[in-house]
Design a protein around this motif. Structure first.
Motif, PDB file in Angstrom:
ATOM      1  N   TYR A 124       0.829  -1.203   0.000  1.00 59.84           N
ATOM      2  CA  TYR A 124       0.000   0.000   0.000  1.00 59.84           C
ATOM      3  C   TYR A 124       0.865   1.256   0.000  1.00 59.84           C
ATOM      4  N   GLU A 125       1.922   1.235   0.808  1.00 54.35           N
ATOM      5  CA  GLU A 125       2.831   2.382   0.876  1.00 54.35           C
ATOM      6  C   GLU A 125       3.480   2.649  -0.487  1.00 54.35           C
ATOM      7  N   SER A 152       0.918   3.965  -3.093  1.00 51.77           N
ATOM      8  CA  SER A 152       0.401   5.314  -2.848  1.00 51.77           C
ATOM      9  C   SER A 152       1.395   6.415  -3.240  1.00 51.77           C
ATOM     10  N   LYS A 153       2.613   6.038  -3.600  1.00 51.71           N
ATOM     11  CA  LYS A 153       3.600   7.025  -4.014  1.00 51.71           C
ATOM     12  C   LYS A 153       3.284   7.541  -5.420  1.00 51.71           C
TER      13      LYS A 153
END
Length: 71
Positions: A62-63, A66-67
Motif C-alpha cells: 500500500y505504501e 500510494s507514491k
C-alpha cells in the motif's frame, strides 16, 4: 533482468553541463518514471500468496502504491 540507470543522471550539478546532455537527462527521467509505473501496476496485481513469497507485506505494498510516479 531489468537494467537500471545510474542515479548520477538525475542528481548531478547541471551548472557545468552542456545543453546537449539535458535531453538525455529528461529522457532518462521519463524512462525511470515509466518503469516505476509499470512495476507498481505489477505489484498491484499480486495476490497475498505471491506477496508473501516476495517478502512484501500488505502495508508495504500500500505504501509503495500510494507514491506518485516521480518518487
Amino acid at each position: 533482468m531489468e537494467r537500471t540507470l545510474s542515479s548520477e543522471l538525475f542528481f548531478e550539478d547541471t551548472s557545468a553541463k552542456t545543453q546537449t546532455s539535458m535531453p538525455l537527462r529528461v529522457l532518462a527521467n521519463l524512462m525511470l518514471w515509466q518503469r516505476r509505473i509499470s512495476s507498481r501496476h505489477q505489484l498491484a496485481r499480486l495476490d497475498s500468496r505471491l506477496l508473501a513469497d516476495a517478502g512484501i507485506s500488505e502495508s508495504q505494498r500500500y505504501e509503495e502504491l500510494s507514491k506518485p510516479f516521480w518518487r
